[in-house]
Design an enzyme around this catalytic site. Structure first.
Site, PDB file in Angstrom:
ATOM      1  N   GLU A   1       0.923   3.690   2.031  1.00  0.00           N
ATOM      2  CA  GLU A   1       1.458   4.009   3.361  1.00  0.00           C
ATOM      3  C   GLU A   1       2.744   3.233   3.648  1.00  0.00           C
ATOM      4  O   GLU A   1       3.683   3.767   4.249  1.00  0.00           O
ATOM      5  CB  GLU A   1       0.426   3.699   4.458  1.00  0.00           C
ATOM      6  CG  GLU A   1      -0.833   4.518   4.372  1.00  0.00           C
ATOM      7  CD  GLU A   1      -1.953   3.842   3.593  1.00  0.00           C
ATOM      8  OE1 GLU A   1      -3.131   4.100   3.917  1.00  0.00           O
ATOM      9  OE2 GLU A   1      -1.671   3.045   2.657  1.00  0.00           O
TER      10      GLU A   1
ATOM     11  N   CYS B   1      -5.717   0.337   5.519  1.00  0.00           N
ATOM     12  CA  CYS B   1      -6.211  -1.030   5.698  1.00  0.00           C
ATOM     13  C   CYS B   1      -5.680  -1.591   7.024  1.00  0.00           C
ATOM     14  O   CYS B   1      -4.852  -0.980   7.692  1.00  0.00           O
ATOM     15  CB  CYS B   1      -5.785  -1.912   4.520  1.00  0.00           C
ATOM     16  SG  CYS B   1      -4.017  -2.322   4.505  1.00  0.00           S
TER      17      CYS B   1
ATOM     18  N   ARG C   1     -11.153   9.987  -5.481  1.00  0.00           N
ATOM     19  CA  ARG C   1     -11.854   9.209  -4.449  1.00  0.00           C
ATOM     20  C   ARG C   1     -11.707   9.814  -3.067  1.00  0.00           C
ATOM     21  O   ARG C   1     -12.383   9.409  -2.133  1.00  0.00           O
ATOM     22  CB  ARG C   1     -11.357   7.760  -4.431  1.00  0.00           C
ATOM     23  CG  ARG C   1     -11.809   6.983  -5.656  1.00  0.00           C
ATOM     24  CD  ARG C   1     -11.405   5.535  -5.586  1.00  0.00           C
ATOM     25  NE  ARG C   1      -9.962   5.410  -5.752  1.00  0.00           N
ATOM     26  CZ  ARG C   1      -9.211   4.497  -5.134  1.00  0.00           C
ATOM     27  NH1 ARG C   1      -9.755   3.630  -4.308  1.00  0.00           N
ATOM     28  NH2 ARG C   1      -7.904   4.446  -5.355  1.00  0.00           N
TER      29      ARG C   1
ATOM     30  N   CYS D   1       0.844  -1.197   0.000  1.00  0.00           N
ATOM     31  CA  CYS D   1       0.000   0.000   0.000  1.00  0.00           C
ATOM     32  C   CYS D   1       0.879   1.248   0.000  1.00  0.00           C
ATOM     33  O   CYS D   1       2.065   1.191   0.351  1.00  0.00           O
ATOM     34  CB  CYS D   1      -0.879   0.021   1.241  1.00  0.00           C
ATOM     35  SG  CYS D   1      -2.043  -1.359   1.339  1.00  0.00           S
TER      36      CYS D   1
END
Length: 145
Positions: free
Chosen positions: A58, A90, A84, A56
């Protein structure tokens, strides 16, 4: 004793949104992240999507920050491509962020509901990675008590 929640760092949100708009193209890079270092610098990154579970944004940001000599992060935010907006981390990212930076703040929410929360608020009652480092000589093997 209450701790004051930090204000939303709109400059940080815009930095991640800019990266999402300008660098996230196609299916391989769909999320951008930005983090503010304790010294004020902003570090950005994008995810590396892959069907095997690529990292991801991050997590890519953690490596990017270290490569730039940034080892103390204050706040992080992730923004999705195609407008978005802010996307919360997550579960895997929440655990890793907590393990690396237990005092980290995370920007979550949308529109007028953007807010800054502690990583511990996003992962309450979490596993503490340091537990595996406890002195094993003091504990008895399973099934011997």
């Amino acid at each position: 004793m209450t701790t004051q929640t930090p204000q939303v760092d709109h400059e940080l949100v815009e930095a991640a949104a800019h990266i999402a708009r300008t660098r996230c193209r196609g299916d391989n890079h769909t999320m951008a992240a930005a983090a503010r270092a304790q010294d004020g610098r902003i570090v950005t990154a994008v995810n590396a999507y892959h069907f095997t579970g690529g990292p991801c944004a991050e997590l890519v940001l953690l490596g990017t920050a270290a490569a730039q000599g940034v080892y103390e992060l204050d706040t992080i935010v992730a923004v999705g491509d195609r407008d978005r907006g802010v996307v919360p981390p997550c579960g895997r990212c929440r655990q890793v962020l907590l393990d690396y930076f237990p005092a980290l703040h995370v920007i979550v929410g949308a529109g007028e509901r953007l807010r800054t929360v502690s990583i511990t608020d996003l992962l309450p009652e979490s596993y503490i990675w340091a537990d595996h480092q406890l002195d094993t000589e003091e504990s008895e093997p399973l099934g011997t008590s």
